[in-house]
Motif scaffolding. Structure first.
Motif, PDB file in Angstrom:
ATOM      1  N   PHE A 201       6.984  16.576  -2.703  1.00 17.29           N
ATOM      2  CA  PHE A 201       6.732  15.445  -1.807  1.00 17.29           C
ATOM      3  C   PHE A 201       5.252  15.075  -1.753  1.00 17.29           C
ATOM      4  CE2 PHE A 201       6.197  19.077   1.057  1.00 17.29           C
ATOM      5  CZ  PHE A 201       5.100  18.713   1.820  1.00 17.29           C
ATOM      6  N   GLU A 202       4.343  16.038  -2.013  1.00 16.66           N
ATOM      7  CA  GLU A 202       2.923  15.695  -1.997  1.00 16.66           C
ATOM      8  C   GLU A 202       2.592  14.706  -3.119  1.00 16.66           C
ATOM      9  OE1 GLU A 202       4.079  18.755  -2.336  1.00 16.66           O
ATOM     10  OE2 GLU A 202       3.286  20.088  -0.762  1.00 16.66           O
ATOM     11  N   ASP A 203       3.159  14.938  -4.317  1.00 17.64           N
ATOM     12  CA  ASP A 203       2.898  14.032  -5.442  1.00 17.64           C
ATOM     13  C   ASP A 203       3.477  12.650  -5.163  1.00 17.64           C
ATOM     14  OD1 ASP A 203       1.790  16.242  -6.582  1.00 17.64           O
ATOM     15  OD2 ASP A 203       3.447  16.612  -7.986  1.00 17.64           O
ATOM     16  N   VAL A 204       4.681  12.609  -4.605  1.00 14.35           N
ATOM     17  CA  VAL A 204       5.321  11.331  -4.310  1.00 14.35           C
ATOM     18  C   VAL A 204       4.531  10.569  -3.265  1.00 14.35           C
ATOM     19  CG1 VAL A 204       7.411  10.259  -3.377  1.00 14.35           C
ATOM     20  CG2 VAL A 204       7.597  12.172  -4.981  1.00 14.35           C
ATOM     21  N   GLN A 205       4.064  11.267  -2.267  1.00  8.46           N
ATOM     22  CA  GLN A 205       3.273  10.611  -1.219  1.00  8.46           C
ATOM     23  C   GLN A 205       2.012   9.978  -1.798  1.00  8.46           C
ATOM     24  OE1 GLN A 205       1.860  13.292   1.815  1.00  8.46           O
ATOM     25  NE2 GLN A 205       1.188  11.622   3.166  1.00  8.46           N
ATOM     26  N   ALA A 206       1.317  10.708  -2.659  1.00  4.67           N
ATOM     27  CA  ALA A 206       0.088  10.174  -3.242  1.00  4.67           C
ATOM     28  C   ALA A 206       0.375   8.944  -4.106  1.00  4.67           C
ATOM     29  CB  ALA A 206      -0.600  11.264  -4.066  1.00  4.67           C
ATOM     30  N   GLU A 207       1.432   8.961  -4.893  1.00  4.31           N
ATOM     31  CA  GLU A 207       1.723   7.840  -5.771  1.00  4.31           C
ATOM     32  C   GLU A 207       2.133   6.596  -4.976  1.00  4.31           C
ATOM     33  OE1 GLU A 207       4.476   8.756  -8.856  1.00  4.31           O
ATOM     34  OE2 GLU A 207       3.390  10.554  -9.517  1.00  4.31           O
ATOM     35  N   LEU A 208       2.924   6.780  -3.928  1.00  8.61           N
ATOM     36  CA  LEU A 208       3.361   5.632  -3.134  1.00  8.61           C
ATOM     37  C   LEU A 208       2.195   5.013  -2.366  1.00  8.61           C
ATOM     38  CD1 LEU A 208       6.814   6.859  -1.764  1.00  8.61           C
ATOM     39  CD2 LEU A 208       6.380   5.203  -3.589  1.00  8.61           C
ATOM     40  N   GLU A 209       1.337   5.848  -1.819  1.00 10.07           N
ATOM     41  CA  GLU A 209       0.182   5.305  -1.106  1.00 10.07           C
ATOM     42  C   GLU A 209      -0.741   4.549  -2.049  1.00 10.07           C
ATOM     43  OE1 GLU A 209      -1.439   8.709   0.814  1.00 10.07           O
ATOM     44  OE2 GLU A 209      -0.114   8.556   2.576  1.00 10.07           O
ATOM     45  N   ALA A 210      -0.790   4.993  -3.319  1.00  8.84           N
ATOM     46  CA  ALA A 210      -1.610   4.273  -4.289  1.00  8.84           C
ATOM     47  C   ALA A 210      -1.030   2.891  -4.605  1.00  8.84           C
ATOM     48  CB  ALA A 210      -1.726   5.098  -5.578  1.00  8.84           C
ATOM     49  N   LEU A 211       0.263   2.706  -4.378  1.00  8.73           N
ATOM     50  CA  LEU A 211       0.895   1.399  -4.603  1.00  8.73           C
ATOM     51  C   LEU A 211       0.652   0.429  -3.451  1.00  8.73           C
ATOM     52  CD1 LEU A 211       4.356   2.432  -6.115  1.00  8.73           C
ATOM     53  CD2 LEU A 211       2.379   1.508  -7.329  1.00  8.73           C
ATOM     54  N   GLY A 212       0.165   0.954  -2.316  1.00 11.59           N
ATOM     55  CA  GLY A 212      -0.138   0.073  -1.198  1.00 11.59           C
ATOM     56  C   GLY A 212       0.857   0.127  -0.067  1.00 11.59           C
ATOM     57  N   VAL A 241       9.497  -4.024  -2.188  1.00 15.46           N
ATOM     58  CA  VAL A 241       9.127  -3.972  -0.772  1.00 15.46           C
ATOM     59  C   VAL A 241       7.718  -4.542  -0.621  1.00 15.46           C
ATOM     60  CG1 VAL A 241      10.586  -1.959  -0.336  1.00 15.46           C
ATOM     61  CG2 VAL A 241       8.198  -1.628  -0.948  1.00 15.46           C
ATOM     62  N   ALA A 242       7.470  -5.063   0.565  1.00 12.90           N
ATOM     63  CA  ALA A 242       6.148  -5.642   0.828  1.00 12.90           C
ATOM     64  C   ALA A 242       5.110  -4.533   0.951  1.00 12.90           C
ATOM     65  CB  ALA A 242       6.194  -6.477   2.100  1.00 12.90           C
ATOM     66  N   LYS A 243       3.906  -4.816   0.507  1.00 10.36           N
ATOM     67  CA  LYS A 243       2.823  -3.848   0.662  1.00 10.36           C
ATOM     68  C   LYS A 243       2.571  -3.607   2.140  1.00 10.36           C
ATOM     69  CE  LYS A 243       0.474  -4.853  -3.708  1.00 10.36           C
ATOM     70  NZ  LYS A 243      -0.781  -5.272  -4.357  1.00 10.36           N
ATOM     71  N   GLY A 244       2.267  -2.365   2.475  1.00 10.71           N
ATOM     72  CA  GLY A 244       2.060  -1.988   3.863  1.00 10.71           C
ATOM     73  C   GLY A 244       3.320  -1.507   4.549  1.00 10.71           C
ATOM     74  N   THR A 245       4.477  -1.620   3.888  1.00 11.24           N
ATOM     75  CA  THR A 245       5.742  -1.159   4.469  1.00 11.24           C
ATOM     76  C   THR A 245       5.711   0.353   4.623  1.00 11.24           C
ATOM     77  OG1 THR A 245       6.945  -2.995   3.464  1.00 11.24           O
ATOM     78  CG2 THR A 245       8.237  -1.098   4.164  1.00 11.24           C
ATOM     79  N   ALA A 246       6.284   0.841   5.747  1.00  8.27           N
ATOM     80  CA  ALA A 246       6.390   2.279   5.977  1.00  8.27           C
ATOM     81  C   ALA A 246       7.597   2.805   5.203  1.00  8.27           C
ATOM     82  CB  ALA A 246       6.533   2.571   7.462  1.00  8.27           C
ATOM     83  N   VAL A 247       7.364   3.641   4.226  1.00  8.33           N
ATOM     84  CA  VAL A 247       8.427   4.201   3.386  1.00  8.33           C
ATOM     85  C   VAL A 247       8.662   5.646   3.810  1.00  8.33           C
ATOM     86  CG1 VAL A 247       9.120   4.787   1.044  1.00  8.33           C
ATOM     87  CG2 VAL A 247       7.823   2.687   1.479  1.00  8.33           C
ATOM     88  N   LYS A 248       9.928   5.985   4.107  1.00  7.55           N
ATOM     89  CA  LYS A 248      10.276   7.344   4.501  1.00  7.55           C
ATOM     90  C   LYS A 248      10.562   8.185   3.261  1.00  7.55           C
ATOM     91  CE  LYS A 248      12.284   6.154   9.009  1.00  7.55           C
ATOM     92  NZ  LYS A 248      13.507   6.227   9.857  1.00  7.55           N
ATOM     93  N   VAL A 249       9.882   9.293   3.161  1.00  8.71           N
ATOM     94  CA  VAL A 249      10.089  10.239   2.067  1.00  8.71           C
ATOM     95  C   VAL A 249      10.679  11.511   2.676  1.00  8.71           C
ATOM     96  CG1 VAL A 249       9.013  11.626   0.263  1.00  8.71           C
ATOM     97  CG2 VAL A 249       8.220   9.281   0.685  1.00  8.71           C
TER      98      VAL A 249
END
Length: 369
Positions: A201-212, A241-249
């Motif tokens: 989940f740490e890797d996924v979190q970093a990649e998604l935040e890099a997408l905005g 999804v729109a940038k800034g959307t809260a994505v649940k991981v």
């Protein structure tokens, strides 16, 4: 569909008047809509054709009755009039017809030598019995096709919006522009759920935040194995999804702990146990394995019994264990349960007191004996 309907309902055009009438009738009998009006077999058709080549109309009509005009009777072969020129005859000579005495045309009277196909009464047009069933079947297929197309356009797969550039007309050059639902814009990003599942989940979190997008970590089910701990089980929402959307991981948490079993008890003999006796301890069947696992066995630990000290494996179907109390003093017994390959914490200790073996006093000598 139009050709099928024409074959059922329409009649073929007449052959030219230059074709002798028996030949025209033979051709029309071969394509008659009712099987009963067609030649009975290929052999009958061959015999009729050969007879017409010889000019023998009566023999041809015997093989294929449809050769004669409507209402005409079959003449004996000796009274037949040759309608086709024989081999070597002058083809320019006028074709003779059957004599009027041999033909019966009902109220229309006798047919003269100059009678043509147009002067014969035409059989009234009859509708085929397959017309209505065929129309019903075609209508049902058309309704089903319309319903399927409506479902595809109103409910496109994956919730995607049909491309506005789509047109009912066929375009010579297909459009290379992707649909809006599949192409991220400057204000949206494309999140592929399958690209992130079963990853840390740490890797996924970093990649998604890099997408905005912002990421919210959610603890999900307990992991079934040690390797599964911390891996992503779901990403929501996904797609564009729109940038800034809260994505649940959501990710797998630590494996569920296995509760300690209840302490064993002495089944026999009664305590205190005499030294050298066989001790039988028992415990209730273990039923606290986490979901997704099953009881696979026990390990019983014994201390203070002398030669019976140690740890001993017991299968899952057993709920008791026997050993010898070889030493004096207290004996301590506990056990663990296994759920798959994982074991529980040890149960509470069972302490068994052991009394020494009584000694038999030696007899004493009697004075004066």
């Amino acid at each position: 569909m139009a050709i099928a309907m024409a074959q059922i309902n329409e009649t073929p055009p007449d052959l030219p008047a230059s074709v002798p009438e028996p030949v025209r009738n033979l051709v029309l009998s071969c394509i008659a809509k009712s099987p009963s009006d067609r030649p009975a077999s290929a052999a009958n058709l061959a015999r009729a054709a050969q007879a017409l080549r010889r000019g023998d109309v009566a023999s041809a009509a015997s093989a294929v009755p449809g050769i004669l005009p409507h209402g005409a009777s079959i003449l004996p072969s000796d009274a037949a009039t040759q309608l086709l020129p024989s081999a070597g005859a002058n083809t320019a000579a006028a074709t003779t017809v059957l004599p009027a005495a041999g033909l019966g045309f009902g109220a229309a009277g006798a047919v003269g030598a100059a009678a043509t196909a147009e002067e014969l009464d035409e059989e009234p047009h009859k509708r085929s019995p397959w017309t209505i069933p065929l129309i019903v079947i075609v209508a049902i297929l058309a309704i089903g096709l319309i319903a399927m197309l409506a479902a595809l356009f109103l409910n496109p797969r994956g919730g995607a919006t049909p491309s506005p550039s789509a047109s009912p007309s066929v375009s010579a050059t297909p459009s290379a522009t992707p649909t809006p639902s599949a192409t991220p814009t400057a204000n949206t990003v494309n999140i592929d759920r399958n690209a992130y599942v079963d990853r840390p989940f740490e890797d996924v979190q970093a990649e998604l935040e890099a997408l905005g997008v912002s990421v919210t970590l959610v603890e999900g089910d307990a992991a079934g194995t040690e390797e599964q701990v911390g891996l992503v089980s779901d990403v929501n929402p996904s797609g564009n999804v729109a940038k800034g959307t809260a994505v649940k991981v959501t990710y797998y948490t630590e494996m569920a702990s296995i509760p300690a079993p209840d302490a064993p008890t002495v089944k026999s003999p009664a305590t205190p146990v005499p030294q050298g006796a066989t001790v039988n301890v028992q415990w209730p069947g273990y039923s606290k394995c986490p979901a997704g696992t099953a009881l696979s066995g026990y390990t019983v630990s014994i201390a203070g019994a002398g030669g019976s000290d140690g740890s001993f494996n017991v299968n899952a179907g057993t709920t008791n264990y026997q050993f010898a109390a070889d030493s004096t003093g207290p004996i301590t017994v506990n056990y663990v349960a296994y759920c798959g390959s994982r074991n529980s914490d040890p149960s509470g200790d069972l302490t068994i007191p052991v009394t020494p073996t009584p000694t038999t006093p030696s007899p004493t000598a009697t004075p004066g004996g």
